[in-house]
Motif scaffolding. Structure first.
Motif, mmCIF file in Angstrom:
data_model
loop_
_atom_site.group_PDB
_atom_site.id
_atom_site.type_symbol
_atom_site.label_atom_id
_atom_site.label_comp_id
_atom_site.label_asym_id
_atom_site.label_seq_id
_atom_site.Cartn_x
_atom_site.Cartn_y
_atom_site.Cartn_z
ATOM 1 N N TYR A 437 7.986 6.783 4.285
ATOM 2 C CA TYR A 437 6.847 5.868 4.311
ATOM 3 C C TYR A 437 6.517 5.402 2.889
ATOM 4 N N ARG A 438 6.523 6.333 1.943
ATOM 5 C CA ARG A 438 6.248 5.968 0.544
ATOM 6 C C ARG A 438 7.291 4.972 0.035
ATOM 7 N N ASN A 439 8.538 5.207 0.379
ATOM 8 C CA ASN A 439 9.596 4.291 -0.042
ATOM 9 C C ASN A 439 9.409 2.902 0.568
ATOM 10 N N ALA A 440 8.972 2.880 1.817
ATOM 11 C CA ALA A 440 8.816 1.602 2.522
ATOM 12 C C ALA A 440 7.698 0.761 1.919
ATOM 13 N N VAL A 441 6.533 1.366 1.713
ATOM 14 C CA VAL A 441 5.386 0.584 1.216
ATOM 15 C C VAL A 441 5.533 0.228 -0.253
ATOM 16 N N ARG A 442 6.419 0.932 -0.950
ATOM 17 C CA ARG A 442 6.642 0.616 -2.363
ATOM 18 C C ARG A 442 7.209 -0.795 -2.529
ATOM 19 N N ASP A 443 7.920 -1.265 -1.519
ATOM 20 C CA ASP A 443 8.540 -2.590 -1.594
ATOM 21 C C ASP A 443 7.695 -3.682 -0.944
ATOM 22 N N LEU A 444 6.483 -3.352 -0.522
ATOM 23 C CA LEU A 444 5.623 -4.323 0.151
ATOM 24 C C LEU A 444 5.318 -5.513 -0.759
ATOM 25 N N PRO A 445 5.635 -6.731 -0.331
ATOM 26 C CA PRO A 445 5.291 -7.902 -1.153
ATOM 27 C C PRO A 445 3.780 -8.114 -1.171
ATOM 28 N N GLU A 446 3.235 -8.459 -2.331
ATOM 29 C CA GLU A 446 1.793 -8.603 -2.474
ATOM 30 C C GLU A 446 1.414 -10.049 -2.748
ATOM 31 N N LEU A 447 0.212 -10.392 -2.320
ATOM 32 C CA LEU A 447 -0.325 -11.734 -2.534
ATOM 33 C C LEU A 447 -1.620 -11.611 -3.323
ATOM 34 N N ALA A 448 -1.685 -12.277 -4.445
ATOM 35 C CA ALA A 448 -2.870 -12.205 -5.298
ATOM 36 C C ALA A 448 -4.103 -12.671 -4.542
ATOM 37 N N GLY A 449 -5.189 -11.919 -4.687
ATOM 38 C CA GLY A 449 -6.449 -12.291 -4.071
ATOM 39 C C GLY A 449 -6.612 -11.873 -2.630
ATOM 40 N N GLU A 450 -5.624 -11.207 -2.072
ATOM 41 C CA GLU A 450 -5.701 -10.782 -0.677
ATOM 42 C C GLU A 450 -6.664 -9.608 -0.545
ATOM 43 N N SER A 451 -7.485 -9.619 0.497
ATOM 44 C CA SER A 451 -8.440 -8.527 0.696
ATOM 45 C C SER A 451 -7.705 -7.244 1.044
ATOM 46 N N SER A 452 -8.370 -6.119 0.883
ATOM 47 C CA SER A 452 -7.742 -4.825 1.184
ATOM 48 C C SER A 452 -7.386 -4.734 2.664
ATOM 49 N N PHE A 453 -8.211 -5.317 3.534
ATOM 50 C CA PHE A 453 -7.913 -5.288 4.965
ATOM 51 C C PHE A 453 -6.686 -6.134 5.278
ATOM 52 N N GLU A 454 -6.643 -7.363 4.739
ATOM 53 C CA GLU A 454 -5.490 -8.229 4.990
ATOM 54 C C GLU A 454 -4.216 -7.606 4.416
ATOM 55 N N ARG A 455 -4.351 -6.927 3.286
ATOM 56 C CA ARG A 455 -3.177 -6.275 2.699
ATOM 57 C C ARG A 455 -2.679 -5.164 3.611
ATOM 58 N N LYS A 456 -3.614 -4.418 4.203
ATOM 59 C CA LYS A 456 -3.212 -3.335 5.114
ATOM 60 C C LYS A 456 -2.511 -3.903 6.338
ATOM 61 N N MET A 457 -3.022 -4.992 6.868
ATOM 62 C CA MET A 457 -2.382 -5.586 8.042
ATOM 63 C C MET A 457 -1.023 -6.195 7.680
ATOM 64 N N ARG A 458 -0.902 -6.725 6.479
ATOM 65 C CA ARG A 458 0.399 -7.205 6.021
ATOM 66 C C ARG A 458 1.364 -6.024 5.949
ATOM 67 N N GLU A 459 0.859 -4.892 5.468
ATOM 68 C CA GLU A 459 1.694 -3.689 5.400
ATOM 69 C C GLU A 459 2.178 -3.286 6.786
ATOM 70 N N MET A 460 1.290 -3.314 7.779
ATOM 71 C CA MET A 460 1.692 -2.933 9.125
ATOM 72 C C MET A 460 2.769 -3.871 9.652
ATOM 73 N N ASN A 461 2.589 -5.175 9.420
ATOM 74 C CA ASN A 461 3.617 -6.133 9.840
ATOM 75 C C ASN A 461 4.936 -5.867 9.124
ATOM 76 N N TYR A 462 4.830 -5.606 7.834
ATOM 77 C CA TYR A 462 6.023 -5.384 7.017
ATOM 78 C C TYR A 462 6.800 -4.152 7.493
ATOM 79 N N LEU A 463 6.096 -3.075 7.779
ATOM 80 C CA LEU A 463 6.763 -1.857 8.250
ATOM 81 C C LEU A 463 7.466 -2.097 9.583
#
Length: 611
Positions: A437-463
């Motif tokens: 799991y740590r390896n997977a989220v380490r590669d999560l692409p990030e978007l500047a200005g994204e809220s913590s909630f939207e980032r978490k949901m992006r993470e779920m989609n990404y996984l």
């Protein structure tokens, strides 16, 4: 769709290894029942099994072209849905074609663009090119990992194949499963590049891997990226529909009979309806197939995963789009038939313990193959649009692990609890899952200005798009190709994946429900009952007679001291087989499925287990 394999040895003359290459190729006869071929070079040998889909008389392989500097040979599995456009472009660049196949387009594309041809393809594919001009093997896999491709480095080169069994047919490959292999078998994760068998690896999706005299090299030509999305719900769903119309149109192209897989859920129903609309203009009715279980609708009981039976919704769609529909109805005895289980486990090369869900999928595909050679599937929409229940489960959202593991738990994953206690301690599945799991989220692409909630949901989609969906795509490929059926997955078109991945979660759920964008994009072609239906996963039989048959077969294994029991919690399993079938819960049933699958797998491969 086909099966490919080969062997590169920079110090040997592989022309003397025809018998071994034939043995490797023969393991994939089911993937390509229509034709087979081999191509030998001094340091390379390629083999191919063909399932003829496009240009039936002209697409035989290996396909080789002569250049002033040497030969270039290709073995190719899959479909390139934009091959007609690429062929036109290549013609303007001076290339000439002798066939109407997409295979020749890929080969000429390599001659024109080199490894960059991968970036120009739209489709599902895995292929190998031996470039004798520079003594180099090029292995390419599609962006989403729809088609499988494995390799096994040797002292002087490499073995490769569409499936591990092709590689294992070569005496250079050892049938060894180590600690990480066992972990992958029981953890319900998908480590990129991992292949269960020690020494073997998987070409990762969106990757080009080359092998030359200097060793192995790879580069990623595609991965998910975070991009700003400014369109509103109406514009976004409108573009989703435009993409789907184009995708379905492309994926209906075939020179052999095709159909759709219909489950009555939003995803498969949308594909069925769009296909029906596309074919209607030519006066053709879409053909649809669904799997069902004897008495399932009449005796259905809602559980934590499934609120409703599929049958009524399947029939609503079939009637709504006027499809030529057929239900494949399975009874408990057929589902539990050891011969069916052997076929399913043999197809997958790994005993994941999905039992009736694997067995029924195999039987469904086997029945479909009597009528069609190509089928379109709704697979992957849940990962792309956020359709699983756990996307809305606060516990899964906040869990510091893979969300499906947090939501499903041991009841449905049958991981650590089924193992022999000493082995479970040695494998440390929780530690392994946490590291992955740590390896997977380490590669999560990030978007500047994204809220913590939207980032978490992006993470779920990404996984889901980089781990979970790959398990499902592998299952779909193996079960379908085991009977010579090509299954296409329109939702995995990389254009759609990229676009929806970057739509904010607020848009994906703009009407307060799951898969809002897909629902809005296709509601005009669906019956209201299906458009409003809540997500229901692939069906599983609820008949207690199935559990009773699992108990009977498992008791025979345990009484005979089957080697599989040494890996599992034998004492616990012995208690399960003695319980009344009505008292065998999901966890217990999954444990019995594991026992039976592992037993067959060990019989088929006789692996050396090294812990």
């Amino acid at each position: 769709m086909c099966g490919i394999c080969g062997w590169v040895d920079f110090r040997g003359n592989l022309d003397q290894q025809r018998e071994t290459l034939d043995a490797m190729c023969e393991t994939m006869a089911c993937r390509g029942p229509d034709a087979g071929g081999t191509s030998f070079h001094r340091n390379a040998a390629l083999a191919h099994r063909r399932l003829a889909i496009i240009d039936l008389p002209g697409g035989n392989q290996p396909m080789t072209t002569e250049t002033p500097d040497g030969k270039v040979s290709l073995v190719y599995s899959g479909e390139s849905y934009n091959f007609t456009e690429l062929r036109s472009e290549l013609r303007t660049r001076g290339h000439r074609f002798e066939t109407d196949s997409d295979t020749e387009v890929v080969l000429n594309g390599y001659l024109e663009w080199g490894e960059g041809v991968a970036e120009r393809l739209n489709g599902m594919y895995a292929f190998a090119i031996w470039d004798a001009r520079v003594d180099k093997l090029v292995l390419v896999r599609d962006r989403m990992g729809i088609k499988p491709l494995y390799y096994y480095p040797t002292e002087h080169g490499v073995l490769f194949g569409s499936e591990p069994k092709a590689i294992l047919a070569n005496p250079l490959a050892e049938k060894v499963v180590g600690v990480d292999g066992l972990r992958e078998m029981f953890a319900l994760t998908k480590k990129p590049g991992h292949a269960i068998w020690s020494g073997m690896a998987e070409v990762e999706p969106g990757t080009v891997l080359t092998v030359d005299r200097d060793g192995t090299h790879q580069h990623t030509y595609w991965k998910l990226e975070a991009r700003e999305h400014t369109a509103d719900a109406a514009e976004t769903s409108g573009h989703v529909r435009e993409l789907l119309d184009d995708i379905v149109s492309r994926q209906l192209i075939s020179d052999v009979p095709r159909c759709v897989l219909l489950s009555g859920g939003l995803d498969s129903s949308a594909i069925t309806a769009l296909a029906a609309k596309q074919l209607e203009s030519s006066g053709e009715r879409v053909r649809s197939f669904a799997v069902d279980f004897l008495g399932q609708t009449e005796n259905f009981v809602a559980d934590s995963l499934r609120d409703t039976p599929d049958g009524p919704y399947v029939h609503d769609v079939a009637q709504h789009v006027n499809s030529q529909h057929q239900d494949i109805v399975l009874d408990p005895r057929t589902l539990a038939d050891p011969a069916v289980r052997r076929a399913a486990v043999g197809a997958r090369d790994v005993p994941l313990g999905l039992g009736d869900m694997d067995n029924s999928l195999y039987l469904l595909f086997k029945s479909i193959r009597e009528h069609s050679t190509v089928a379109l599937s709704g697979e992957s929409a849940d990962e792309i649009f956020g359709g699983y229940k756990w996307f809305f489960d606060q516990r899964a959202r906040e869990a510091d692990t893979f969300p499906w593991l947090a939501a499903l738990g041991e009841e449905h994953t049958s991981g650590e609890s089924v193992l022999d206690p000493a082995l479970a301690k040695s494998l440390d599945l929780p530690g392994y899952v946490d590291a992955e799991y740590r390896n997977a989220v380490r590669d999560l692409p990030e978007l500047a200005g994204e809220s913590s909630f939207e980032r978490k949901m992006r993470e779920m989609n990404y996984l889901h798009l980089t781990r979970f969906v790959r398990m499902l795509l592998d299952r779909k490929d193996r079960m379908s190709m085991a009977v010579g059926l090509e299954v296409r997955v329109p939702f995995c078109d990389h254009r759609l994946v990229e676009y929806v991945f970057n739509a904010p979660w607020s848009l994906k759920t703009h009407d307060g429900r799951e898969k809002s964008l897909l629902r809005r994009a296709t509601s005009d072609v669906l019956p209201r009952s299906v458009s409003e239906r809540v997500k229901s996963p692939y069906p599983s039989t609820q008949d207690p007679n199935y559990a009773a048959e699992l108990q009977r077969q498992s008791k025979e294994l345990l009484t005979a001291n089957d080697p599989a029991a040494e890996l599992l919690n034998g004492e616990w399993l012995k208690k399960i087989v003695e319980r009344p079938a009505e008292q065998v819960d999901t966890t217990m049933r999954n444990a019995l499925e594991r026992l039976l699958d592992v037993s067959i797998w060990m019989q088929q491969h006789n692996p050396a287990i090294k812990v």
